[in-house]
Every structure is written in structure tokens, then in C-alpha cells.
Enzyme design. Structure first.
Site, short mmCIF file in Angstrom:
data_model
loop_
_atom_site.label_atom_id
_atom_site.label_comp_id
_atom_site.label_asym_id
_atom_site.label_seq_id
_atom_site.Cartn_x
_atom_site.Cartn_y
_atom_site.Cartn_z
N TYR A 175 -3.21 -3.03 -7.42
CA TYR A 175 -3.17 -3.63 -6.08
C TYR A 175 -4.55 -3.54 -5.42
CZ TYR A 175 -2.12 -4.14 -1.12
OH TYR A 175 -2.14 -4.52 0.20
N TYR B 121 2.93 -11.09 9.02
CA TYR B 121 3.46 -9.75 9.38
C TYR B 121 4.29 -9.80 10.65
CZ TYR B 121 -0.55 -8.84 6.42
OH TYR B 121 -1.44 -8.88 5.43
#
Ligand code: GLN
Length: 607
Positions: A189, A241
Site C-alpha cells: 500500500y 471520504y
């Protein structure tokens, strides 16, 4: 040359440039080193044209904009079900780095927050960290259309300071969401977030999503269509988000931001937008990036729920077959019958993209007249895209009409509805390459059904020819001695365009077409087709000119020919016979003229 679009995005650039609120991310020390005022905008069309203004070639790290792309890879490698077992698709309303799982499902709430993204990374196939990362890097490069590489300084910086993401990795491991070493997942990641891109790269990657998974620059299919839909859905609901709801309301484009300063937005099927500006708001979204998306969405009317017009019927025109006769020359009696049957034979011309709503309107319209319909032409030559459901609906309506004993001629030369073969006899009737042939077929069908008594025979004796029937018995006897018998084969040219005519032809059997060559495109076009009982070659005789069109046999057959030289002698030899013939020819000519004027009066889609 600066185009109007260049000017449009430059205007937005200048409007937003003064915004200096926010600050670059500094929780990863290396990220704090950027020029906070860097600013670039790219707009890339789905067919690969990129408009750009400002710092569009400055490298920065992709960060969270990687999330949708790795999610797509996880879906490719594991399939939708396996991924759905590990990651939900609910907007979380939480910051991107929240250490949480959904309390009910015990899964990350979506792939756009870190918990979901690290899980997606853990699902990418490959043997070992390096091979799996190479798969990610190569895939992103294919989306961008150039080789992308890791920014090592940012990677090291993030890896050294990434305690929170490690905490998320270990949490995922303890809940059995990540099954391997959580360090592997978190390291992958970090590396994917550290891939270095420019605003231009992001625009191309985004345009690839807009273009349904095909990179418009390289023409390579890099993602299957179904996955693009899935990825865009998650971007629409979770991409920004905790600001996702306001984003949909104000901007209305699937989007993703990253703490490197990038923001991307997609208008499916049309374009991708990428903005670079590292000052971030409290959500971790680029301040200018958000503002540019807002302005572009507003000024270019890009909101994905923007309703431009209600879905329209796909039917461009509906008219009786009798109003637009085929080029098969019919007798007066046949024409009259076709006129009487005008409610029973109908042409539907469809156009545009045929989706569910257009197909629904078409099916409803056809069903309205269904009880009377006996022959239908459905012309789909002007149709562009056809969705699967629309194709199925049209093919079932064709099947139903056939079951009701209605002939259905589909004009579909490009195989839009899945039939490529002309004259294919399927459950829905027949498929034609050309409208005229379809109309002729329907006319034949209507005539065959409704003609009471005997149809005009396909073959007649010379003395039965209508032109001779108009003469007195004495004139007819003379005429019979003056003509020659002609047998012909298919494709024989009986009259050559531009040459003096060979004489007056009385067609007794078979079919002959009059053809002209279009001067503009050199293509040969059919003017009309003649059958037994009709006459041709007379115009040059009467007008003393060369033939204006060719007459070519479309089947084998027979005719009688009154040679031009014999005809020329008639005025001296037998003026009454000449007059009789001229009257007969004139009557036939007026009949044809009438038919032609009638179809001209009705010019539907222009034939
Ligand atoms: N590398 C960043 C992190 O996980 C990416 C976050 C982001 O861009 N929002 O902290």
C-alpha cells in the site's frame, strides 16, 4: 491554436488560482517539501484529447487516488464475490485513515478509506511482495499509457512514519480480513501510494475510466466494462471520504483525491478531470482541486444527474408502406390494392441510441397497431448503440408479430441487432440490407394475401401483353409480325445507357431492372424493376435520344422487341398502329408518374 476549451479551463484556473487556504500534508515528512502553490488542471476527453493548463507535468505522488485502481485489480484477480466478502461499499462518513471496521459486518466500510484500500492491496495476485507490486505498477502504467515509477523518498518517508496504517493492517489481520502478513499488505500500500504521476497522467488514467476501461491513447482495454461501473459507483459514493455527500450534491461526479494534492473526477462515457494543487482542507482533499471540480461541473454542466431532456422515443418516423412504394413497378390494380391496405403495412424508422426507454416506446407503439398489422418494416439503419435489453425487447416484439402472422422485415445492414446475413429467415421474419428490398418483400406479402382472383402471371404470351391489348385486333395482328423474340439470361444488358435504343421491349417473362450510375459516388442505383406485362426502351424511341438508363435482366426471361428501325418506319407505313402504341405507352407512363409523385410527396427519412 488555443481553442474555446483551452480558454474555458484557463478561466477556471485563473478564478481558482488566488485560493491559498489549506496546507500540504506533513504527516508524511517528505510530502511537506512540495511547492504548496503548484497548480495544474487537465481535462481529458474519453477519446484521448488532453487539455491542460498550469503545472500539469510536475511529478507528485498518487497517494489515495491509487485506491480505485487497486480495487479494480483486486476485483479482476479475485472476482466480485470474493472481494465483497472482504470489503463493503458503504460510505463511511469517516476520515480516510480511521481505524475502524463496520461493527455489523466486521469489514472495512469501503475500498476508498485506508482499511478497505489495504485490504484490496492484500488481494492483488502475485508471488511475493515484489511480483505483486510489479503487477500494480504495470497496471497503473497501462491506465496512464506510460511507465510509472515509485518516488523512493516519499515511500521511505511514509514507511518510516506509517504507524497508523500499520495499526490498520494489524487490525485487519486480527479480524481475518487480511490473511497473510499484514506488513506485506501495508508495504504494498505504501509503495502504490508513492507511485509518481503528473496531472497529465491522472487525466489519462481517469479518461480510461470514462472510456469504459479502454485507454484512448494506447487503445488497449485495461479494465472490463463491468468493473469500471463498479469502481465508478464506489468513487461516486465514497471517493471524497467524509465530504462524499456534499460532493455528490455540489459536483456530482465520481471522484478521488489524494494527499499528494491530486483530485480526479470522471464523467462516465465523456471525460476525465485531473487537478494538482497540494494545499489540503481538513478532509485531506486539495482545496483548489475541489474548487476546480465544482467550477467545471457548474460551468460545463457535468453533474451526472443533470437531466438534459426526458428519454425520447427511438421512433423517428412511422408511415404506411403504400406511401413509400418500393421500386418494383406494380400494375395499377396492384397499387390500388396496396393503397387500400395502408393500415396493414407500416414502416418504422428508429434512430439514436436504443436503450431500454427507447425500445419500450417502440414496442408500445408497435403494439398499438398490432391487431391490423400484416407486414412491418423496422428500419434500424440510423441506430447507434443498442443495449442488450433493447435488442432482446425488439427481437421478442418481432417474434410476437410473426406469431400473429405478421411479416417483419428488419433493415439492419450493420447487424446492429445481431443479424448480419441478408435475407436470413429467422423467427422474427427476414433481415434485409436495404430498405427498398424490405418494402418490396412486404408489398409482395400483402399482395399475395389480399389479391382476390389470380395475381398477374409471371409469364404471359405476347398477345396477352397489355400494350397489345389496347390495340384493335387488326393492329395487333400487324404488330405481332413486326416484333422479334428475345430470350435473355440474368445480367444480360438489354438496353445500354448512352446508346441508341435497341427498340421497344415488351416484357413477357422474368424481371428487368432499370439502373443508373450516380455521378457523385459512382454507385449503381436501381430506378425500378419491371415484370411481365411491362414495357421499356420506349423513351429514346419517342424522344429520339440515347438511352438514359440501362436495362439489365435480374432473372432469365423473355421479351418481344419492336426494332427501332421498324418503329421509325411506322409513321409512313401504319400511322394508326403508331398512334395505338403511343397511346398505350403514354397511359403506362402516366401511371408510373403518379406512383413516383406519390412517393416524392412523402419523403420520410430521405431515401
Ligand atoms: N499514503 C496516504 C495514507 O494512507 C494516502 C492517504 C490519502 O491520500 N488520503 O496515509
Amino acid at each position: 491554436m488555443a481553442t474555446v476549451v483551452d480558454e474555458l479551463i484557463r478561466r477556471v484556473y485563473e478564478q481558482v488560482l488566488p485560493l491559498r487556504a489549506g496546507a500540504p500534508a506533513d504527516y508524511i515528512p517528505e510530502l511537506a517539501k512540495v511547492d504548496p502553490d503548484g497548480f495544474g488542471i487537465c481535462l481529458a476527453t474519453a477519446d484521448g484529447h488532453v487539455y491542460e493548463v498550469g503545472d500539469t507535468r510536475v511529478p507528485f505522488t498518487i497517494q489515495s487516488i491509487s485506491k480505485p485502481f487497486t480495487y479494480a485489480l483486486a476485483l479482476t484477480d479475485r472476482g466480485e464475490h470474493a472481494v465483497a466478502d472482504k470489503i463493503d461499499v458503504e460510505p463511511s462518513g469517516e476520515p480516510f485513515n480511521e481505524i475502524s471496521l463496520d461493527p455489523g459486518t466486521e469489514r472495512p466500510r469501503n475500498p476508498m478509506i485506508n482499511a478497505g484500500a489495504i485490504t484490496a492491496t492484500s488481494l492483488v495476485a502475485g508471488d511475493g511482495r515484489d511480483a505483486r507490486f510489479e503487477r500494480i505498477r504495470a497496471a497503473y502504467s497501462a491506465y496512464a499509457g506510460r511507465e510509472l515509477h515509485v518516488d523512493d523518498a516519499v515511500y521511505r518517508s511514509e514507511s518510516e512514519s506509517g504507524y497508523r496504517n500499520r495499526a490498520i493492517g494489524y487490525m485487519l489481520r486480527s479480524f481475518g480480513i487480511v490473511t497473510g502478513d499484514p506488513e506485506d499488505a501495508v508495504d504494498l500500500y505504501f509503495r502504490q501510494c508513492s507511485l509518481s504521476v503528473t496531472c497529465h497522467d491522472l487525466a489519462v488514467m481517469t479518461a480510461t475510466l470514462a472510456n469504459n476501461g479502454v485507454n484512448a491513447l494506447t487503445r488497449e482495454r485495461v479494465l472490463p466494462t463491468e468493473l469500471v461501473e463498479r469502481v465508478l459507483s464506489v468513487m461516486a459514493t465514497c471517493g471524497m471520504y467524509d465530504a462524499a455527500g456534499a460532493w455528490v450534491a455540489e459536483v456530482g461526479l465520481p471522484a478521488k483525491s489524494g494527499v499528494g494534492g491530486g483530485v480526479v473526477a470522471v464523467l462516465p462515457g465523456q471525460l476525465g478531470i485531473a487537478v494538482y494543487s497540494p494545499r489540503l482542507d481538513a478532509h485531506g482533499n486539495s482545496v483548489r482541486g475541489v474548487e476546480v471540480c465544482r467550477a467545471l461541473s457548474r460551468e460545463l454542466e457535468l453533474h451526472f444527474l443533470h437531466v438534459t431532456r426526458a428519454a425520447r422515443s427511438a421512433i423517428r418516423a412511422r408511415y404506411p408502406i403504400a406511401q413509400s412504394p418500393s421500386r418494383m413497378r406494380r400494375t395499377r390494380a396492384e397499387r390500388d390494392l396496396l393503397d387500400q391496405l395502408s393500415d396493414h403495412g407500416v414502416i418504422y424508422e428508429l434512430h439514436g441510441d436504443l436503450q431500454f426507454t427507447g425500445a419500450e416506446a417502440t414496442v408500445r407503439e408497435i403494439a398499438r397497431g398490432e391487431a391490423r398489422l400484416e407486414a412491418v418494416v423496422i428500419d434500424v439503419r440510423e441506430i447507434d448503440e443498442v443495449s442488450d435489453v433493447a435488442a432482446t425487447m425488439l427481437s421478442s416484439v418481432r417474434g410476437e408479430l410473426v406469431a400473429l402472422d405478421c411479416g417483419v422485415a428488419l433493415v439492419d445492414p450493420r447487424g446492429r441487432l445481431g443479424h448480419t446475413q441478408s435475407s436470413l429467415e429467422g423467427p422474427g421474419g427476414r433481415v434485409f440490407h436495404d430498405l427498398d428490398a424490405a418494402i418490396e418483400w412486404c408489398e409482395d406479402l400483402l399482395l399475395a394475401r389480399h389479391w382476390s382472383g389470380t395475381r398477374p402471371p409471371g409469364s404471359i404470351r405476347l398477345d396477352q401483353h397489355p400494350l397489345l391489348q389496347r390495340l384493335t385486333p387488326e393492329q395487333r395482328d400487324v404488330a405481332l409480325t413486326l416484333v422479334e423474340h428475345v430470350e435473355f439470361e440474368r445480367d444480360d444488358v438489354l438496353v445500354h445507357r448512352g446508346e441508341p435504343t435497341a427498340g421497344l421491349f415488351l416484357l413477357l417473362e422474368g424481371r428487368v431492372s432499370s439502373l443508373v450510375t450516380d455521378n457523385a459516388d459512382g454507385r449503381v442505383r436501381r430506378v425500378s424493376t419491371l415484370s411481365a406485362g411491362m414495357t421499356f426502351g420506349e423513351i429514346p424511341l419517342l424522344l429520339d435520344t440515347v438511352a438514359l438508363s440501362s436495362f439489365v435482366a435480374t432473372t432469365a426471361g423473355r421479351a418481344a422487341r419492336l426494332p427501332a428501325s421498324v418503329y421509325a418506319d411506322l409513321s409512313a407505313r401504319d400511322p394508326s398502329l403508331e398512334l395505338g402504341l403511343v397511346k398505350g405507352i403514354a397511359a403506362g407512363a402516366y401511371e408510373q408518374l403518379d406512383t413516383m409523385l406519390r412517393s416524392l410527396a412523402h419523403v420520410p427519412g430521405g431515401r
